[in-house]
Design a protein around this motif. Structure first.
Motif: not given
Lengths: 351, 286, 106
Positions: B62-82
């Motif tokens: 997950f990225r905003t304009d200028s930052e990546t606040p979290f560690q990557p999630f497993p792809r399947d959890h993309a919605f929860a990540l969003l």
């Protein structure tokens, strides 16, 4: 030119922005953490009603960082004074703390990471001992680092009080002792002024501007520090109104050996932000200009690195805030949250 | 690219993940593409993560304009990540509101605030209320506009965890649950989609009438106890994400909401009993 | 709350002059015997019971000596002589959280 620079330079021009231009401006503003300051500027120029509602609310919301930080600074200064006044150490406020307490325009919406004060070099040890006794801890435990600071730097290693988050920088000079340029602190103290209704002193207007210039163009990395340039711009606008300011500025710069950084400050403020520097001052400042090659290089580089872009480093206090939020989200037990809402001491004291 | 509205916030999402786009469309329905595309408050991306990692375990970042606040999630959890990422965006930006860490629901024009404390069962309770005739205003953020004292809806998918998923399925056959994401960092998670009414009325602000601090205790019968206002003040201000940050505005907002609402602490052991107790809360005098 | 070296804590004389710190930035919420106070100067929220509330309300109107504060509290119905200790303690604590400060004697 970037939209942010344009908006800072002539706030009135935001009236003509398209929606997609606002979109871009909003991103530049956030990347530079200048939302609070831009919001105040737009208000001052009577154009805040011209923002799309979404943008207006968002910029306005960013002002609270500044208000919050300034109240924390006031608290920290009171505590510092309580520790230092009894041992006879005077406090000279620098940078953001000075702007805020002197109620300058430049402090409006301005967010800052730490508190900077200066104490006389001869009383540095007294001050250090008093602060240690008062509960301030050095963030540098490492012996080597401690020695490094003492030997080479113009300030003590950063301190913070064990019950509070704000970082305190105690200076005894304006610039690192390693640098070629070392303005004499005695001169600064002699010209400093007491701040009305307070136990603090601040630099005289010329020195305030010179310090800000030295910070950006002598000591700092320049790159990405648009906020530093905006400080200079706003200081010149406000302090320049004081009678005799511009006449005193150049001789003072010479005396403090800060002619070069002042030259850069005048040149790039004028160039990038259209700051009203009197022509004769600009001409006289040419005496401080670098050699031709150097000058061309700076002309090429400075606007480029100051142009809004996305910074990679965020101010320390923003990190602290984000950390705080993260901790909130990780469902820490409420008792551990750093809210300090309930002052136990007070309850105990009053029963 | 997708633009959608989440209550008062507009989101522009860029992502190469088609499953994610489908889930966003499923969840936010009519609020997708409802906004002009030119201007958005939150400009975010969910990307695939670095190639080297991708070969072993597909990831989402997950990225905003200028930052990546979290560690990557497993792809399947993309919605929860969003969803988690948007929480982050809101919490770091939306200081025009006092942001309560609370669920909020509406009945007959009055709002109920349910502040979350660990073990409150807030999300389960909010889901059950939303399936029983209350309008969902929000699950994670109670957005109290401190200039007006009104609650701003921000209807989102309600993330249900572990046992709650089955509890809500059993509670109502109408529960519109998305796919179960197994073994996220919070256990199994499934999202309850906000209903049409919650989405279409998301700009109708509501005056708060009740503040109830719920606490779930297995086997306990339901009990509502009036909460003294000064205690409600302390608990609510501690519950807010940005109470200190917004200074006197926060103080005034909490004072006002505590002063004008009826304040309770509630203990409960079963959904049905707490629901009927909340239904019986007396409406404020007009 | 941590105790730190504090100039006010050493000297508690009846002749000390006290004043509130930026009382214009005080904002009160009162319910029953408990008061909540927001202090704009420091951005802190405090929960106070009757005695410190009484002291702060009085000091918001102007400087007072410790003796005057004591007289005021006795007037308001505070009992017993050892009450003066409580007032000293309250003043000291209020000073530590920057709600009151010693004023220079006129």
């Amino acid at each position: 030119m970037s939209l942010l620079l344009q908006a800072l330079r002539r706030p009135g021009t935001v009236r003509d922005l398209s929606l997609s231009a606002w979109d871009r401006l909003l991103r530049e503003v956030h990347a530079h953490r200048l939302g609070g300051r831009l919001s105040c500027l737009l208000e001052r120029h009577g154009v805040e009603a011209d923002c799309p509602a979404l943008v207006g609310h968002d910029l306005d919301a960013q002002r609270c960082f500044a208000r919050y930080k300034q109240s924390q600074v006031r608290l920290e200064l009171r505590k510092l004074n309580k520790a230092l006044a009894p041992v006879g150490v005077p406090m000279l406020l620098l940078k953001g703390a000075a702007y805020a307490l002197a109620d300058l325009e430049v402090a409006r919406g301005r967010d800052f990471a730490d508190v900077d004060i200066m104490v006389p070099r001869t009383q540095l040890e007294t001050a250090e001992t008093a602060l240690e006794r008062g509960g301030w801890l050095s963030e540098t435990r490492d012996r080597y680092d401690q020695r490094y600071y003492r030997r080479w730097m113009h300030e003590l290693p950063p301190l913070h009080h064990r019950t509070r988050l704000l970082e305190v920088d105690v200076h005894h000079a304006l610039l690192p002792l390693t640098g070629r340029v070392r303005p004499d602190p005695e001169l600064l103290w002699a010209a400093s002024r007491p701040l009305p209704d307070s136990p603090y002193r601040v630099l005289c207007p010329e020195d305030m501007l010179l310090h800000s210039a030295a910070q950006l163009f002598q000591d700092g990395e320049i790159a990405g520090d648009l906020s530093g340039l905006l400080d200079l711009h706003q200081l010149m606008q406000e302090l320049g109104d004081e009678a005799g300011f511009w006449d005193r500025l150049l001789p003072r710069a010479e005396q403090l050996e800060l002619g070069r950084p002042l030259y850069y400050a005048l040149r790039y403020c004028r160039r990038l932000l259209d700051t009203p520097v009197p022509n004769e001052v600009m001409r006289a400042a040419e005496a401080f200009a670098p050699g031709q090659l150097n000058g061309r290089l700076m002309d090429l580089l400075v606007p480029r690195v100051l142009e809004p872009r996305y910074p990679t480093r965020r101010p320390a206090h923003i990190s602290a805030w984000l950390l705080y939020l993260r901790s909130h989200w990780l469902r820490m037990p409420p008792g551990l949250l750093a809210l300090h809402l309930l002052r136990k001491g007070l309850r105990r004291g009053s029963h | 690219m997708l633009t959608y509205r989440v209550g008062p916030f507009s989101v522009r999402l860029r992502t190469p993940l088609h499953d994610l786009i489908q889930l966003v469309r499923w969840c936010y329905g009519t609020n997708v593409d409802a906004e002009p595309r030119d201007l958005a408050l939150f400009n975010v991306a969910v990307e695939k993560g670095s190639l080297s990692r991708r070969l072993f375990a597909p990831q989402a970042v997950f990225r905003t304009d200028s930052e990546t606040p979290f560690q990557p999630f497993p792809r399947d959890h993309a919605f929860a990540l969003l969803e988690w990422g948007l929480n982050w965006c809101i919490a770091t930006r939306a200081h025009q509101y006092l942001m309560l860490h609370s669920a909020a629901l509406e009945r007959d024009g009055h709002a109920l605030i349910l502040p979350a404390i660990p073990g409150s069962g807030k999300s389960t309770l909010a889901a059950a209320l939303a399936l029983s005739g209350w309008r969902l205003l929000s699950d994670e953020f109670g957005l109290l506009d401190w200039k007006t004292g009104l609650l701003q809806p921000v209807p989102r998918a309600i993330p249900l965890k572990n046992d709650s998923i089955e509890i809500i399925r059993r509670f109502s056959p109408q529960a519109d649950l998305g796919p179960v994401f197994p073994r996220t960092r919070k256990g199994d998670v499934a999202h309850l989609r906000p209903d049409k009414q919650a989405l279409s009325r998301d700009m109708e602000t509501v005056r708060p009438a009740w503040i109830v601090f719920p606490r779930y205790r297995a086997g306990s019968s339901v009990r509502l106890t009036p909460l003294p206002r000064h205690l409600a003040f302390v608990r609510l201000s501690q519950n807010a994400f940005n109470y200190r940050l917004i200074g006197v505005a926060g103080f005034a907002a909490v004072e006002h909401v505590v002063d004008t609402c009826s304040c309770w602490s509630a203990e409960y052991g079963g959904l049905d009993s707490i629901l009927s107790a909340l239904d019986r809360l007396p409406s404020p005098a007009p | 709350m941590e105790h730190t070296t504090d100039s006010a804590s050493h000297t508690n004389r009846d002749g000390d002059h006290w004043r509130a710190v930026s009382p214009a930035t005080f904002r009160w919420a009162n319910w029953d015997a408990e008061s909540l106070l927001f202090h704009g100067e420091t951005g802190e929220t405090h929960i106070l019971n009757a005695l410190p509330t009484l002291i702060l309300l009085a000091l918001s109107k102007g400087e007072m000596t410790t003796a005057e504060i004591l007289a005021l509290c006795l007037d308001a119905g505070a009992p017993s002589p050892q009450f003066s200790d409580k007032i000293h303690t309250s003043l000291q604590t209020l000073s530590e959280i920057e709600l009151v400060e010693l004023a220079a004697s006129p």
